[in-house]
Design an enzyme around this catalytic site. Structure first.
Site, PDB file in Angstrom:
ATOM      1  CB  SER A  12      -8.122   3.458   2.429  1.00  0.00           C
ATOM      2  OG  SER A  12      -8.089   3.442   3.575  1.00  0.00           O
TER       3      SER A  12
ATOM      4  CE  LYS B   5      -4.136   1.996   2.490  1.00  0.00           C
ATOM      5  NZ  LYS B   5      -5.038   1.699   3.450  1.00  0.00           N
TER       6      LYS B   5
ATOM      7  CB  SER C 210      -8.656   0.576   6.120  1.00  0.00           C
ATOM      8  OG  SER C 210      -9.266   1.940   5.484  1.00  0.00           O
TER       9      SER C 210
HETATM   10  N1  GLN Z   1     -13.940   3.429   5.680  1.00  0.00           N
HETATM   11  C1  GLN Z   1     -12.705   3.983   7.362  1.00  0.00           C
HETATM   12  C2  GLN Z   1     -12.098   5.748   7.390  1.00  0.00           C
HETATM   13  O1  GLN Z   1     -12.683   6.352   6.016  1.00  0.00           O
HETATM   14  C3  GLN Z   1     -11.207   3.656   7.550  1.00  0.00           C
HETATM   15  C4  GLN Z   1     -10.259   4.057   7.162  1.00  0.00           C
HETATM   16  C5  GLN Z   1      -9.062   3.104   7.256  1.00  0.00           C
HETATM   17  O2  GLN Z   1      -8.771   2.267   8.348  1.00  0.00           O
HETATM   18  N2  GLN Z   1      -7.967   3.568   7.050  1.00  0.00           N
HETATM   19  O3  GLN Z   1     -12.130   6.024   8.145  1.00  0.00           O
END
Ligand code: GLN
Length: 483
Positions: free
Chosen positions: A153, A78, A177
């Site tokens: 994400s 990532k 994410s």
């Molecule tokens: N979707 C969640 C957010 O927008 C989780 C993001 C993540 O785990 N980095 O914060």
């Protein structure tokens, strides 16, 4: 079967038996990237020469008898995890040209293990989002249906594995994410116990919640990658020894295993079909010897609010370092120092990032701190207690990973609706627990559905073991992409 289609476990066996070389595997994965990535859009950066160099090193290690589970296995990383020689853009205009001068702890471990880094994959900007649509640099599609999002994400990490453009990948999980994109793309994703994987070299979003974790096509692959990245690191003061024993992450039986079903995770917000498929999976586990028990986690309803207060508060502090002075995007021709700060941040960050910085600054401001941030932290304590109580009557919990399958690109425009898709995952980060998402048997609208096993602190091996038994019970995960 093409090499890129195989699992890490299969490839590792073939490598040790000298039936294939790491260079051949890297070559196969790279050909696949060339053939399909213009459709999927998982990668932000690839480097064939670097990958082949790592593969040659892996072949040497194997020849010397020094190969381990990840030696010669292609891993996508990532783009918020530092890999020397690659950019770490966080899919943001702010870091579009930023090349870190050092490796993350997990990267160093991958290199030592002889893994082959294929490149850097797309994500929501600074890991804020649930669809990868917040990337300022690229669109990524769900390999099962190119009109849908891959989740986020870590959308690039999950899409790359599902599309066979990497054998395994690394993502990061602050509120879901890793698990949500894994569930949207029909692959396995583990959010490890907080503190078991060093965050050194992970670009910070919300430091008290962030964890790096593995994604794979199978539970065994996910566990193998985890065994290489877990461990204590003096560069991360929250890091602890995970004592993760890979051999305990598979085998055994379900007899005596008590699985808690928390009713709050099966509420009205969750699609009926998703609930049905997850409950079928629970019954499969029950028929194989597990005991199902009902548990209560009443605080769940407040978890989203608390998550968005705490994560935004930490983000507003972490992201204050991007000021146009030290590194990252710098506005042109500012008339004053203040204008340099303001314009660099206004032009460099995307809308979602700015929204969260503003929310975070607000909840920390004097006058509102007690009403929002402090309350959210108190709630977090209560939620931890609730989990502790629940774990008195069961060994792990089983829930849907996401309320629904992957939605269409552009379908969700309201940020609050987007936040609601994290309803099943954020509690785990708030409580610091491990959780793994695995595909269930069956699909909804021809799309994969994921379920999540949530474990006690440091019970990562145990939830992986049970997830692996489920994988075996249904004859292996079958969600394959059509191209
Ligand atoms: N979707 C969640 C957010 O927008 C989780 C993001 C993540 O785990 N980095 O914060």
């Amino acid at each position: 079967m093409e090499l890129y289609n195989k699992s890490a476990s299969e490839l590792s066996k073939m490598l040790r038996a000298k039936e294939v070389s790491a260079v051949e595997i890297a070559d196969s994965v790279y050909k696949r990237i060339e053939n399909v990535d213009d459709k999927v859009g998982a990668y932000l950066e690839t480097n064939y020469e670097k990958a082949i160099k790592m593969a040659k090193k892996a072949d040497e290690m194997i020849a010397e008898g020094k190969g381990t589970v990840m030696t010669g296995i292609p891993v996508a990383v990532k783009d918020n995890i530092c890999v020397k020689g690659y950019k770490a853009t966080c899919a943001s205009k702010m870091l579009e040209n930023f090349e870190p001068p050092y490796n993350a702890f997990v990267t160093e471990n991958l290199i030592k293990a002889g893994a082959v880094i294929t490149g850097k994959v797309n994500m929501d900007e600074f890991a804020m989002g649930s669809s990868t649509e917040n990337s300022a640099l690229k669109r990524t599609a769900n390999p099962h249906d190119l009109s849908r999002v891959p989740g986020g994400s870590s959308g690039g990490s999950a899409a790359a594995v599902a599309a066979r453009e990497a054998i395994v990948s690394l993502g990061s999980d602050t509120g879901g994410s890793i698990r949500q994109p894994a569930s949207f793309c029909g692959v396995v994703g583990l959010k490890p116990t907080y503190s078991s994987v060093s965050r050194y070299g992970l670009v910070a979003f919300a430091s008290s919640l962030d964890q790096i974790g593995p994604i794979g096509k199978t539970v065994a692959d996910t566990a193998a990658l985890y065994s290489v990245i877990a461990g204590k690191d003096s560069m991360d003061s929250t890091s602890l020894e995970a004592n993760f024993n890979l051999s305990l992450a598979s085998g055994g039986s379900l007899s005596g295993v008590k699985i808690g079903i928390p009713k709050q995770y099966f509420g009205d917000g969750v699609s009926a079909k998703v609930k049905e498929l997850v409950m079928n999976a629970a019954k499969t586990l029950e028929s194989a010897g597990a005991t199902l028990v009902n548990v209560d986690l009443p605080g769940t309803d407040y978890a989203l609010s608390a998550y968005y207060i705490i994560s935004c508060a930490e983000a507003s502090s972490n992201l204050s370092r991007y000021d146009g002075v030290k590194y990252g995007y710098r506005a042109e021709n500012p008339k004053s120092l203040e204008e340099l700060f303001v314009r660099s941040r206004s032009e460099g960050f995307g809308d979602e990032v700015k929204r969260r910085i503003m929310l975070g600054t607000f909840v920390l401001s004097s006058g509102y701190y007690d009403a929002y941030y402090k309350k959210a932290k108190l709630f977090q304590q209560k939620l931890k207690e609730e989990f502790k109580t629940a774990f008195r009557s069961c060994d792990m919990l089983l829930t849907p990973t996401s309320p629904d399958v992957a939605f269409r690109i552009g379908e969700i425009e309201d940020p609050l609706k987007m936040y609601a898709s994290d309803i099943c995952t954020v509690t785990v980060n708030l409580a610091g627990l491990p959780a793994v998402s695995v595909p269930v048997e069956g699909t909804k609208d021809n799309m994969p559905v994921g379920m999540q096993f949530i474990g006690k602190p440091f019970a990562d091996a145990e939830i992986l073991r049970v997830a692996g038994i489920y994988e075996d019970l249904i004859g292996g995960f079958k969600t394959q992409v059509k191209f």
